[in-house]
Design a protein around this motif. Structure first.
Motif, PDB file in Angstrom:
ATOM      1  N   ILE A 168       0.837  -1.194   0.000  1.00 12.36           N
ATOM      2  CA  ILE A 168       0.000   0.000   0.000  1.00 12.36           C
ATOM      3  C   ILE A 168       0.875   1.249   0.000  1.00 12.36           C
ATOM      4  O   ILE A 168       1.840   1.348   0.754  1.00 12.36           O
ATOM      5  N   LYS A 169       0.501   2.191  -0.855  1.00 12.52           N
ATOM      6  CA  LYS A 169       1.207   3.463  -0.912  1.00 12.52           C
ATOM      7  C   LYS A 169       0.324   4.543  -0.293  1.00 12.52           C
ATOM      8  O   LYS A 169      -0.811   4.736  -0.718  1.00 12.52           O
ATOM      9  N   ASP A 220      -2.403   0.619   8.956  1.00 14.01           N
ATOM     10  CA  ASP A 220      -1.977  -0.658   9.541  1.00 14.01           C
ATOM     11  C   ASP A 220      -0.993  -1.250   8.535  1.00 14.01           C
ATOM     12  O   ASP A 220      -1.384  -1.932   7.577  1.00 14.01           O
ATOM     13  N   LYS A 221       0.278  -0.972   8.733  1.00  9.29           N
ATOM     14  CA  LYS A 221       1.290  -1.228   7.708  1.00  9.29           C
ATOM     15  C   LYS A 221       1.324  -2.694   7.275  1.00  9.29           C
ATOM     16  O   LYS A 221       1.342  -3.603   8.088  1.00  9.29           O
ATOM     17  N   GLY A 222       1.314  -2.854   5.952  1.00 10.13           N
ATOM     18  CA  GLY A 222       1.326  -4.188   5.373  1.00 10.13           C
ATOM     19  C   GLY A 222      -0.035  -4.818   5.216  1.00 10.13           C
ATOM     20  O   GLY A 222      -0.170  -5.899   4.628  1.00 10.13           O
ATOM     21  N   PHE A 250      -8.138  -4.552  -2.417  1.00 11.58           N
ATOM     22  CA  PHE A 250      -9.531  -4.169  -2.191  1.00 11.58           C
ATOM     23  C   PHE A 250      -9.544  -2.662  -1.912  1.00 11.58           C
ATOM     24  O   PHE A 250      -8.941  -2.190  -0.943  1.00 11.58           O
ATOM     25  N   ILE A 251     -10.200  -1.915  -2.794  1.00  7.79           N
ATOM     26  CA  ILE A 251     -10.210  -0.454  -2.729  1.00  7.79           C
ATOM     27  C   ILE A 251     -11.652   0.004  -2.553  1.00  7.79           C
ATOM     28  O   ILE A 251     -12.550  -0.503  -3.236  1.00  7.79           O
ATOM     29  N   ARG A 265      -8.865   7.176  -9.667  1.00  5.45           N
ATOM     30  CA  ARG A 265      -7.637   7.952  -9.558  1.00  5.45           C
ATOM     31  C   ARG A 265      -6.402   7.059  -9.405  1.00  5.45           C
ATOM     32  O   ARG A 265      -5.304   7.439  -9.839  1.00  5.45           O
ATOM     33  N   ILE A 266      -6.566   5.868  -8.810  1.00  2.00           N
ATOM     34  CA  ILE A 266      -5.388   5.024  -8.565  1.00  2.00           C
ATOM     35  C   ILE A 266      -5.433   3.694  -9.315  1.00  2.00           C
ATOM     36  O   ILE A 266      -4.525   2.879  -9.181  1.00  2.00           O
TER      37      ILE A 266
END
Length: 568
Positions: free
Chosen positions: A12-13, A37-39, A152-153, A163-164
């Motif tokens: 995730i960026k 929540d990193k990762g 999942f966006i 946009r992404i």
């Protein structure tokens, strides 16, 4: 009212989430927050502060343990009652409905949804189970879009997802739109890989697995309601429910206003609003065009003369249509209703300029009380007020494109054919598209729209009544008119339903003729030109200018498509 966005996935960026939130900055500029929540997941929020405007209530909002993180769009109107019900089970640190929502989830789990009276779209991230829970209100007032390819966006608007990630047109949905006027089934959008969570559903996402369930079963709710009432009992009970709904929707820590038309619905609503809010007359807004065939100002002025509310009259002129059409097309992401939508958008722009953050209106009454003309004939029309003229022109479509269209088939869960039409309009056609148009134009101007008639207790009560209480001796919304006659001037209570409030048909064939021709030329040069037979389109356009302009819906479809595909 706010904008929510997030990404669940291993890579995730934060810059991607920033792009999503920036694309929806209009949905709330009072605060922006991010939880990472990193990762695993990143969630964000643009806030338009309405209840508890302190920064203590900013989002994403976390529970005291730091396990659950909420991003929420909407209002839980009965949050005060729920807060008291939860009692000692949770220690509150704010006076916001946001915290009440999260606390209700912690205490009741997904069953909290049954307790909410309001409009909402929210998600909760559990950083222990690494799972996402999201839900949408009963009628889909607030949106929830998602894409489940790779990551999942999710977001409050399609443009944030686009946009992404790349987007592909849902060509079959476009064919259905041109052939049948369909804006899609409850889970569909005009984009192939972007979906919406249907109204009254929740979803759970964990370990790359998506599960969607219905939590609000409208036909089942109706089956349990009593149907034998006297007219006096109906009026008394409905009025009681409506007053309660209005009272709940006055909960705000910012100024409120009111959208008014000359019809039965908003006239009754304004009268009751003034009864509840008698210490200070709230400001009313209405639009007009200067064409007495369509403007409702005579009825509105008569109503205002009775109530004494300050009135802001917002005019839309034909020369403004090109600019506003381009603006609102960009806001909507998908096709929208036409020039009346542009006129309605100007109200929110004026409200914002006037410092008003919340507007009330009368959306939802026609669906629950059978107010549209085709309810009387019980036909399959989904467009009001086009007479005998065909609303769509499928013969102008290329043969291969037209062959993709599938006529929508809607459920018919009731014995009454009238109720089946109402059910279709509540969950599949009229109301979903109106709510979508209204959410996007209100939020485009950072304004919250509240709809007291869409309290689910009101809708269920009116819907369950016998057909003759809705249409009697050819009169639509019979029982509602009987009730309204006790509060508003007779002429307004007896006024017929009018389909259009702008001279769209006349403008397109007159003052906006060059604009139409320019839009058709742009459509012919667009990447979707092969969808159409332009010889047939120009023949229809020529006939329109010469003939009876009963219906301009198909012209607007072509204009709308040209706006969407002009620069794509």
């Amino acid at each position: 009212m706010c904008g929510i966005a997030g990404i669940v996935g291993p890579e995730i960026k934060k810059s991607d989430l920033d792009l999503m939130l920036t694309s929806m900055a209009h949905r709330g500029s009072d605060a922006r927050g991010v939880y990472h929540d990193k990762g695993f997941a990143i969630i964000g929020h643009n806030r338009l502060s309405i209840i508890d405007i302190s920064h203590e209530a900013d989002q994403p909002f976390s529970d005291p343990t730091g396990r659950y993180h909420l991003s929420f769009n909407g209002e839980i109107y009965n949050y005060t009652e729920l807060r008291n019900e939860i009692g000692l089970s949770y220690t509150f640190k704010t006076s916001s409905d946001t915290e009440v929502l999260l606390a209700a989830y912690l205490v009741y789990g997904k069953n909290c949804l049954e307790k909410f009276r309001g409009m909402f779209s929210f998600m909760i991230w559990d950083n222990k189970e690494k799972s996402l829970f999201a839900a949408r209100d009963r009628f889909g007032v607030k949106p929830f879009f998602y894409s489940n390819t790779n990551d999942f966006i999710f977001a409050s608007e399609i443009k944030a997802i686009k946009r992404i990630k790349g987007s592909t047109q849902n060509v079959r949905q476009w064919a259905n739109y041109f052939c049948y006027g369909s804006y899609g089934l409850p889970s569909e959008t005009f984009f192939q890989d972007i979906h919406q969570l249907p109204a009254g559903h929740y979803l759970q996402f964990q370990d790359e697995s998506l599960r969607i369930e219905k939590w609000y079963d409208f036909p089942e709710r109706i089956s349990f309601l009593k149907r034998s009432y006297s007219e006096d009992e109906i009026k008394q009970k409905y009025l009681e429910l409506l007053k309660d709904s209005i009272k709940l929707r006055f909960r705000a820590d910012v100024p409120l206003g009111f959208n008014i038309s000359g019809g039965v619905d908003s006239s009754l609503l304004l009268t009751l609003v003034n009864n509840y809010h008698s210490s200070e007359k709230i400001k009313a807004f209405t639009f007009f065009t200067g064409d007495e065939r369509y403007d409702e100002l005579p009825w509105i002025k008569e109503m205002i003369s009775q109530t004494g509310n300050p009135l802001e009259k917002v005019k839309l002129s034909s020369y403004e249509v090109p600019e506003y059409a381009s603006l609102i097309s960009e806001v909507q992401d998908e096709p929208f209703g036409g020039i009346p939508t542009l006129a309605y958008a100007k109200i929110f722009e004026k409200a914002k300029d006037s410092g008003i953050k919340v507007l009330l209106d009368g959306q939802g009454m026609d669906e629950q009380w059978a107010g549209y003309d085709y309810y009387k004939t019980k036909d399959n029309s989904i467009v009001q007020g086009t007479g005998k003229s065909g609303s769509f022109k499928p013969h102008v479509l290329a043969k291969e494109f037209r062959a993709l269209a599938l006529k929508p088939n809607y459920p018919r869960p009731f014995e009454s054919s009238l109720q089946n039409l109402q059910y279709r309009d509540l969950f599949y056609t009229k109301l979903p598209r109106a709510l979508r148009f209204n959410d996007r134009i209100s939020m485009a101007f950072s304004t919250e729209l509240r709809e007291p008639f869409l309290d689910h207790l009101l809708v269920e009560y009116a819907f369950a009544l016998p057909d003759e209480m809705k249409i009697k001796n050819g009169v639509h919304k019979y029982m509602l008119r009987e009730l309204t006659g006790e509060f508003v001037p007779f002429k307004i209570a007896e006024a017929p339903k009018r389909a259009l409030q702008t001279p769209q048909r006349e403008w397109l064939g007159g003052e906006l003729r060059e604009y139409v021709e320019r839009r058709l030329s742009i459509l012919q040069e667009s990447k979707v030109s092969d969808w159409f037979d332009f010889k047939s389109i120009y023949k229809e356009w020529e006939d329109y200018q010469k003939g009876d302009k009963q219906n301009s819906f198909y012209l607007w479809q072509w204009i709308n498509a040209s706006l969407i595909f002009e620069n794509s």
